[in-house]
Design an enzyme around this catalytic site. Structure first.
Site, PDB file in Angstrom:
ATOM      1  N   GLY A  17      -4.782  28.465 -12.373  1.00 26.28           N
ATOM      2  CA  GLY A  17      -3.616  28.424 -13.258  1.00 26.28           C
ATOM      3  C   GLY A  17      -2.706  27.243 -12.995  1.00 26.28           C
ATOM      4  O   GLY A  17      -1.491  27.344 -13.127  1.00 26.28           O
ATOM      5  N   ALA A  18      -3.291  26.095 -12.649  1.00 30.32           N
ATOM      6  CA  ALA A  18      -2.489  24.940 -12.234  1.00 30.32           C
ATOM      7  C   ALA A  18      -2.160  23.981 -13.365  1.00 30.32           C
ATOM      8  O   ALA A  18      -1.647  22.893 -13.118  1.00 30.32           O
ATOM      9  CB  ALA A  18      -3.207  24.189 -11.120  1.00 30.32           C
ATOM     10  N   SER A  19      -2.421  24.360 -14.599  1.00 28.28           N
ATOM     11  CA  SER A  19      -2.137  23.447 -15.702  1.00 28.28           C
ATOM     12  C   SER A  19      -0.659  23.417 -16.064  1.00 28.28           C
ATOM     13  O   SER A  19      -0.200  22.510 -16.760  1.00 28.28           O
ATOM     14  CB  SER A  19      -2.960  23.819 -16.941  1.00 28.28           C
ATOM     15  N   GLY A  21       3.567  25.375 -14.969  1.00 31.50           N
ATOM     16  CA  GLY A  21       4.367  26.317 -14.197  1.00 31.50           C
ATOM     17  C   GLY A  21       4.294  26.135 -12.693  1.00 31.50           C
ATOM     18  O   GLY A  21       4.236  25.016 -12.173  1.00 31.50           O
ATOM     19  N   GLY A  23       1.924  26.903 -10.538  1.00 25.92           N
ATOM     20  CA  GLY A  23       0.682  26.323 -10.047  1.00 25.92           C
ATOM     21  C   GLY A  23       0.705  24.809 -10.085  1.00 25.92           C
ATOM     22  O   GLY A  23       0.299  24.138  -9.126  1.00 25.92           O
ATOM     23  N   ASP A  74     -12.028  30.286 -16.470  1.00 25.28           N
ATOM     24  CA  ASP A  74     -11.459  31.611 -16.725  1.00 25.28           C
ATOM     25  C   ASP A  74     -11.856  32.442 -15.514  1.00 25.28           C
ATOM     26  O   ASP A  74     -13.041  32.722 -15.308  1.00 25.28           O
ATOM     27  CB  ASP A  74     -12.043  32.200 -18.008  1.00 25.28           C
ATOM     28  N   TYR A 169       0.910  46.628 -15.124  1.00 26.49           N
ATOM     29  CA  TYR A 169       1.225  45.321 -14.537  1.00 26.49           C
ATOM     30  C   TYR A 169       1.399  45.437 -13.029  1.00 26.49           C
ATOM     31  O   TYR A 169       0.895  44.612 -12.267  1.00 26.49           O
ATOM     32  CB  TYR A 169       2.491  44.746 -15.160  1.00 26.49           C
TER      33      TYR A 169
END
Length: 418
Positions: A17-19, A21, A23, A74, A169
């Site tokens: 998830g480093a694309s 935020g 990350g 994913d 969640y």
């Protein structure tokens, strides 16, 4: 701001998830040391609402001084994870650090959470974290440095308040924390495994979508998490099994002034989930930010005056006009519970607007459900709508864009000094 020390120079980080935020912020912090960063995320093509792709993130990493390897991943797909891990090892010769950052969120109750959303959260947060760790671990065991796994997940707090409004969640997010609990012991002395969580809300695309207009000023930037992660990842592998809070980590590093991390310095900050030590301490924290926690003992509840809802609607009626209707175009229904429960409506869709008791004339665009005392506080400015929503005190069904527009009317009412 925590200064870089160069300790991550030449290290290879695999960050999910480093694309964008948090990350991406961690990736850029490591890049300033000259680290290699594997950007493992789904976004290869620009998203219509969310900024950044794995390729734009890679460009930023290299501009900051690091080497980048963008990989479409994913983390629900074991094959995609495995391919990215192999590519990382082939490119950089190994993996030294894994940051499990990718996560999915839906703050909805059991009856309002579609199975598809449950599967998404469990698939990304719990299963994805476990699978990615499993596939990266053989390479971490070969690392000649201080190999780490860092999960961006909360302390395991079993206070029921953190389950009752969003059980799915919480289960999914706690799954990430349970990976820390187990793997830290399983690989003690070989690999450091820790969890990191923010003290306050962090401004990200997800927070903007959840909180709506105006939420940013109640947040800190992702830089505080990047600095805290850097402090953890530069420690020896014996530093393991910890559930860490960003502010506490940085205080231990000598940071005393946190104003520069705030989006709007001096503005009250939203506390993050899962951090209360007791229900009483959580009550105090939330009340400092204008909320009235649902689990507060009735004996401590503030007294209410007679007819507070009608008085609130008197001010609402005085605040609406044709301009408000024209700019809003929404029909609202309020299902209120508690001492002054009942159904009320606010028509900002026709004429000069109208408001009062009873059902709206047609189907509402937005249905808001909350305690009557909290409703009065929210419209008087003593309870922030964003915090009410995030803490489960306000439930919203329907058009979220119209729900956010209602905040403008609340601002007018605050000026009227309810």
């Amino acid at each position: 701001m925590l200064q870089n020390t160069g300790k991550l120079a030449g290290c290879t980080l695999f960050i999910t998830g480093a694309s964008r935020g948090i990350g991406k912020a961690i990736a850029l912090k490591a890049a300033r040391d000259g680290a290699n960063v594997v950007i493992a995320a789904k976004t290869a093509d620009p998203h219509p609402k969310l900024p950044g792709t794995i390729y734009t993130a890679a460009q930023e990493v290299e501009a900051a001084g690091g080497k980048a390897l963008p990989c479409v991943v994913d983390i629900r797909d074991e094959q995609q994870i495995g391919d990215a891990v192999k590519k990382a090892v082939d490119t950089f010769g190994g993996i030294d650090i894994l940051v499990n950052n990718a996560s999915a969120i839906s703050l909805t109750g059991t009856l309002d959470t579609p199975t598809k959303k449950v599967d998404l959260m469990l698939g990304i947060n719990l299963r994805g974290t476990y699978l990615t760790s499993k596939l990266v671990l053989p390479h971490l065991l070969k690392s000649r440095g201080s190999p780490h796994i860092l999960n961006l997940s909360p302390p395991l707090n079993l206070n029921p308040v953190w389950f009752k409004n969003h059980t799915a969640y919480t289960m999914a997010k706690y799954g990430m924390s349970m990976c820390v609990l187990g793997m830290a012991e399983e690989f003690r002395g070989q690999i450091a495994v820790n969890a990191l969580w923010p003290r306050t809300a962090i401004q990200t695309a997800a927070m903007d979508m959840l909180g709506g207009e105006g939420v940013a000023k109640q947040c800190r930037t992702a830089d505080i998490m990047a600095d805290a992660a850097y402090a953890v990842l530069t420690k020896p592998k014996e530093y393991t099994g910890n559930f860490l809070i960003d502010e506490d980590v940085l205080r231990s590093e000598g940071v005393r002034n946190f104003d520069h991390y705030a989006v709007q310095p001096g503005h009250p900050l939203l506390p993050d989930f899962f951090l209360d030590e007791t229900p009483e301490s959580l009550v105090q924290k939330m009340e400092e930010h204008g909320a009235t926690p649902a689990f507060k003992p009735p004996s401590q509840a503030p007294p209410t005056s007679s007819g507070p809802i009608e008085s609130t609607f008197d001010v609402i009626r005085a605040s609406i006009n044709e301009d408000v209707v024209k700019s809003t175009q929404g029909l609202y229904r309020f299902d209120l519970t508690g001492q002054h429960g009942g159904v009320w409506f606010l028509d900002l869709k026709s004429g000069s607007g109208s408001a009062g008791a009873g059902e709206p004339a047609s189907k509402a665009d937005v249905v808001m459900t909350m305690d009557s005392a909290d409703f009065t506080k929210m419209f008087s400015g003593r309870l922030k709508p964003t915090l009410a929503f995030m803490s489960g005190k306000l439930k919203i069904k329907g058009d979220m864009t119209l729900a956010i527009k209602l905040e403008k009317l609340m601002t007018r009412m605050n000026q009227a000094k309810l």
